[in-house]
Scaffold this motif. Sequence first.
Motif, PDB file in Angstrom:
ATOM      1  N   GLY A  62      11.901   0.785  -4.032  1.00 16.09           N
ATOM      2  CA  GLY A  62      12.398  -0.519  -3.810  1.00 16.09           C
ATOM      3  C   GLY A  62      11.136  -1.231  -3.001  1.00 16.09           C
ATOM      4  N   TYR A  63      10.677  -0.357  -1.871  1.00 16.61           N
ATOM      5  CA  TYR A  63       9.392  -0.809  -1.093  1.00 16.61           C
ATOM      6  C   TYR A  63       8.283  -1.270  -2.076  1.00 16.61           C
ATOM      7  N   VAL A  64       7.901  -0.295  -3.037  1.00 19.08           N
ATOM      8  CA  VAL A  64       6.715  -0.735  -3.845  1.00 19.08           C
ATOM      9  C   VAL A  64       7.228  -1.816  -4.772  1.00 19.08           C
ATOM     10  N   VAL A  65       8.397  -1.929  -5.480  1.00 22.56           N
ATOM     11  CA  VAL A  65       8.453  -3.128  -6.127  1.00 22.56           C
ATOM     12  C   VAL A  65       8.393  -4.533  -5.309  1.00 22.56           C
ATOM     13  N   LEU A  66       9.159  -4.358  -3.955  1.00 25.45           N
ATOM     14  CA  LEU A  66       8.985  -5.648  -3.357  1.00 25.45           C
ATOM     15  C   LEU A  66       7.368  -5.973  -2.843  1.00 25.45           C
ATOM     16  N   ALA A  67       6.786  -4.960  -2.746  1.00 26.65           N
ATOM     17  CA  ALA A  67       5.276  -5.495  -2.346  1.00 26.65           C
ATOM     18  C   ALA A  67       4.334  -5.954  -3.461  1.00 26.65           C
ATOM     19  N   HIS A  68       4.829  -5.344  -4.615  1.00 26.85           N
ATOM     20  CA  HIS A  68       4.091  -6.027  -5.695  1.00 26.85           C
ATOM     21  C   HIS A  68       4.725  -7.208  -6.050  1.00 26.85           C
ATOM     22  N   ARG A  69       5.784  -7.571  -5.813  1.00 28.53           N
ATOM     23  CA  ARG A  69       6.425  -9.038  -5.948  1.00 28.53           C
ATOM     24  C   ARG A  69       5.595  -9.889  -5.100  1.00 28.53           C
ATOM     25  N   ALA A  70       5.630  -9.485  -3.709  1.00 24.83           N
ATOM     26  CA  ALA A  70       5.204 -10.361  -2.753  1.00 24.83           C
ATOM     27  C   ALA A  70       3.499 -10.509  -2.905  1.00 24.83           C
ATOM     28  N   ARG A  71       2.921  -9.449  -3.532  1.00 25.62           N
ATOM     29  CA  ARG A  71       1.439  -9.636  -3.705  1.00 25.62           C
ATOM     30  C   ARG A  71       1.220 -10.734  -4.966  1.00 25.62           C
ATOM     31  N   ARG A  72       2.200 -10.642  -5.855  1.00 24.41           N
ATOM     32  CA  ARG A  72       1.940 -11.571  -6.989  1.00 24.41           C
ATOM     33  C   ARG A  72       2.332 -12.992  -6.409  1.00 24.41           C
ATOM     34  N   ARG A  73       3.186 -13.346  -5.715  1.00 22.51           N
ATOM     35  CA  ARG A  73       3.636 -14.511  -5.139  1.00 22.51           C
ATOM     36  C   ARG A  73       2.645 -15.103  -4.420  1.00 22.51           C
ATOM     37  N   ASN A  74       2.053 -14.326  -3.516  1.00 20.22           N
ATOM     38  CA  ASN A  74       0.874 -14.928  -2.489  1.00 20.22           C
ATOM     39  C   ASN A  74      -0.369 -13.856  -2.182  1.00 20.22           C
ATOM     40  N   PRO A  75      -1.096 -13.607  -2.968  1.00 19.20           N
ATOM     41  CA  PRO A  75      -2.192 -12.446  -2.669  1.00 19.20           C
ATOM     42  C   PRO A  75      -2.612 -12.500  -1.496  1.00 19.20           C
TER      43      PRO A  75
END
Length: 279
Positions: free
Chosen positions: A34-47
Amino acid sequence: MHEGTPHTHHPADGSLWEMQILLPALALSACAVGYVVLAHRARRRNPVRALSPWRGVGFLTGLALLSVALLPPVASLAHSDFRGHMAQHMLIGMYAPLALVLGAPVTLLLRALPAPGARRLTALLHSRPARFLAHPAVALLLSTGSLAPLYFTPLLTVAMAHPAGHRLLLAHFLLSGCLFAHAIAGPDPAPRRLGVRARLIFLGCAIAAHSVMAQLMYGGFWVDVHAPVPEVQGGAEIMYYGGDIAELLLAAALVATWRPERRARTAVPASASCGPARA
């Protein structure tokens, strides 16, 4: 201090023992994914505002420490030897919480959630109960303050006599430890957070309380732990030295926030809204 180990309990059958291994492993794995998925999503949303990779390292390290504490051999030893119980207590209640909190999971959620969800989470963080629990005095009472009734009354014996009581005890160690680590040195947003000097005072109180209780336990003064004397003294040593190391790490994490606070106070108003790109 009493001879014998009546606090020990054992699973009723092999299947239950398998579930005690399987469920923690699955829960910890789900948290990591879950942490890795959220980190990836946040990075895609606003690098630009993505969390530092070191935050992820911290969170995953916390999960690894929890796995050491909740799975054999430490978990097995905790049921039969007070020294194993104390080692498990240190890992779940002090070391893992610091690493998890330094992973900034709330900040990650705020950056990964859609705007309505982020607003609801922000409102929850600013609610009166959240502000009350996040105060260092309350966190100190729940984490360190709870050790006195646990080890100097029959509470530990009662809790360890039943699997459900033991699980509740471990949950208390983890949640209160995370709360104290967040109140003292957490990077996540907290309304009306006290200054660094005030938080150092509360941390000093925690260090003193741990030291006094460990020395009383070692000397056998008023301690109510049903275990052989060498085990109780060994557990007291783990509490004394292990607690000191964990609290020094927490102090280092707190002092590391001192310079950013000083820069924030001296920044010009026009640039106040331009926070650092990485957390």
